[in-house]
Enzyme design. Structure first.
Site, PDB file in Angstrom:
ATOM      1  N   ASP A  84       0.845  -1.193   0.000  1.00 32.02           N
ATOM      2  CA  ASP A  84       0.000   0.000   0.000  1.00 32.02           C
ATOM      3  C   ASP A  84       0.883   1.246   0.000  1.00 32.02           C
ATOM      4  OD1 ASP A  84      -2.333  -1.413   0.032  1.00 32.02           O
ATOM      5  OD2 ASP A  84      -2.711  -1.171   2.181  1.00 32.02           O
ATOM      6  N   THR A  86     -11.138 -12.254  10.029  1.00 31.07           N
ATOM      7  CA  THR A  86     -12.257 -11.732   9.231  1.00 31.07           C
ATOM      8  C   THR A  86     -12.189 -12.263   7.801  1.00 31.07           C
ATOM      9  OG1 THR A  86     -10.990  -9.707   8.867  1.00 31.07           O
ATOM     10  CG2 THR A  86     -12.627  -9.657  10.614  1.00 31.07           C
ATOM     11  N   HIS A 116      -1.195  -9.754   9.390  1.00 26.27           N
ATOM     12  CA  HIS A 116      -1.951  -8.518   9.591  1.00 26.27           C
ATOM     13  C   HIS A 116      -1.745  -8.024  11.018  1.00 26.27           C
ATOM     14  CE1 HIS A 116      -5.269  -5.743   9.867  1.00 26.27           C
ATOM     15  NE2 HIS A 116      -5.549  -5.931   8.591  1.00 26.27           N
ATOM     16  N   ASP A 161       0.745  -0.236  12.541  1.00 25.18           N
ATOM     17  CA  ASP A 161       0.046   1.028  12.701  1.00 25.18           C
ATOM     18  C   ASP A 161       0.361   1.531  14.106  1.00 25.18           C
ATOM     19  OD1 ASP A 161      -1.717   3.119  13.135  1.00 25.18           O
ATOM     20  OD2 ASP A 161      -3.343   2.164  12.012  1.00 25.18           O
ATOM     21  N   GLU A 176      -8.197  -8.397   0.024  1.00 27.44           N
ATOM     22  CA  GLU A 176      -7.596  -9.092   1.162  1.00 27.44           C
ATOM     23  C   GLU A 176      -8.238 -10.467   1.397  1.00 27.44           C
ATOM     24  OE1 GLU A 176      -5.944  -6.844   4.736  1.00 27.44           O
ATOM     25  OE2 GLU A 176      -7.870  -7.556   5.499  1.00 27.44           O
TER      26      GLU A 176
END
Ligand SMILES: *[C@@H]1O[C@H](CO)[C@@H](O)[C@H](O)[C@H]1NC(C)=O
Ligand SMILES: *[C@@H]1O[C@H](CO)[C@@H](O)[C@H](O)[C@H]1NC(C)=O
Ligand SMILES: *[C@@H]1O[C@H](CO)[C@@H](O)[C@H](O)[C@H]1NC(C)=O
Length: 383
Positions: free
Chosen positions: A226, A260, A248, A341, A318
């Site tokens: 990204d 998910t 992730h 993050d 994803e």
């Protein structure tokens, strides 16, 4: 009677000549003799037919082709390491005991302290590798390019050959950045899509198409990430492998049922609750150009099948990536050091943060993935 015998004799002579002529042509036709020997090697080098072979596993190529490609054997002569000084690996004392370093299919999980970058750099320099890194700067996401490339110049594959492949619909917005030696910027103009989900999903198709047409002739490995990110520590050849995925940052410790994944059986991305190894991030994968071609081709085709059935997987590209990696397990896995993050804090096991989400300062540009990562896991991060 005498006349009949004569005709039978003539017929027999004609049949014999006919057969002999044909057999002769089978035995001596030059193309039949040489085709088996030389063609597979040429096919492998030729980029367009290389991808025709992808449907088959490369392991199934006859051993004779491998033996015949003599340049490979010439290289073996130089393929050794020079004297290097470093601490001996210790069988009874693993470098890390706080994290998983290997998957059940023996793919390494890359954490700081588990590898020696000097050994790896020497090995990859010997192979004269070049690395392509793909990013998508679509619409307002062009604002991220400058920071992305400037930080990559400092931390990404320093000392190796790097091509930045920037896909954009706004060529004029891509700034002029001075790059280091052996590094170049390639701008690839692509159409834009209205919905961000579509922008996100079409990346698979664009990487696939360019892998076949261009990347295969220019680089050995692809790293697909990204753009709304910045490098903040070294990312080197330790990440390179046949195919790699990244844990992730929101799910490295989660149970299967909390991943998910797409859970609707109608979708091609469907994964049942009793399957799954890890939850891989859509914003960081790669491998050899051939492997990335296979991966992106699978994801794009699966998306198109779903689109035809009016269904879109829950986390878009994803979800399809996770389906692919479940059944085509990656040969290396990057720890969350490679995708983080800072909103999530810094847990003790995270020794380095190498590639982090750029904080957004206005609402028009939202970081879809990082935002997802954070909001999907707010509870865990703050409990
Ligand atoms: C990362 O690992 C190296 C050894 O490979 C070690 O020297 C260094 O201290 C580690 N960094 C951190 C922040 O733990
Ligand atoms: C290394 O690769 C580059 C292309 O990326 C090529 O031009 C160069 O000749 C290669 N060098 C060696 C020593 O093979
Ligand atoms: C980009 O920078 C180089 C030198 O740094 C310069 O030669 C070139 O003209 C610049 N290009 C544009 C489009 O500004």
């Amino acid at each position: 009677m005498g006349c009949e015998k004569k005709w039978i004799f003539v017929l027999a002579v004609m049949m014999f000549s006919f057969c002999w002529y044909n057999m002769r042509s089978i035995t001596w036709h030059p193309s039949l003799v040489f085709r088996c020997n030389s063609q597979p090697t040429i096919d492998y080098v030729n980029s367009s037919s290389q991808f025709d072979l992808l449907k088959q596993d490369f392991l199934h190529r006859p051993i004779i082709d491998y033996v015949r490609s003599s340049p490979q054997f010439d290289l073996l002569k130089q393929d050794f390491l020079h004297r290097m000084l470093y601490e001996k690996p210790n069988v009874l004392s693993p470098p890390r005991s706080d994290v998983l370093m290997m998957t059940p299919w023996l793919a390494p999980i890359v954490w700081n302290g588990t590898y020696n970058i000097d050994i790896l750099n020497t090995q990859f320099h010997q192979k004269n590798v070049s690395i392509g890194i793909t990013v998508f700067a679509i619409k307002k996401y062009t604002v991220f390019i400058k920071t992305f490339i400037e930080t990559a110049e400092k931390f990404f594959m320093v000392g190796h050959k790097v091509n930045y492949y920037v896909f954009t619909d706004r060529v004029g917005d891509i700034p002029n950045i001075t790059l280091g030696e052996g590094r170049q910027l390639v701008i690839l103009e692509v159409p834009s899509y209205k919905r961000w989900q579509e922008v996100s999903m079409r990346r698979m198709e664009m990487i696939r198409d360019h892998a076949r047409q261009r990347f295969v002739n220019e680089v050995d490995y692809l790293v697909c990430v990204d753009v709304d990110m910045r490098f903040s520590d070294d990312v080197g050849v330790e990440i390179l492998s046949h195919s790699f995925g990244t844990l992730h940052p929101g799910f490295y410790a989660a149970s299967r049922t909390r991943f998910t994944y797409e859970r609707r059986q109608q979708s091609t991305a469907y994964i049942p609750t009793d399957e799954g190894d890890f939850y891989y991030a859509g914003g960081y994968f790669g491998g050899t150009v051939e492997e990335v071609y296979k991966l992106t081709n699978f994801c794009h085709n699966a998306m198109m099948t779903d689109k035809g059935n009016n269904i879109e997987a829950i986390w878009h590209d994803e979800s399809y990536l996770n389906k692919y990696f479940l059944y085509h397990k990656p040969t290396k896995i990057l720890s969350p050091e490679y995708l983080w993050d800072n909103n999530a804090g810094v847990p003790a096991f995270l020794k380095r943060r190498r590639f982090v989400a750029v904080p957004k300062n206005h609402n028009a540009i939202r970081n879809k993935r990082a935002l997802q990562a954070y909001s999907r896991n707010k509870q865990k991060f703050h409990s």
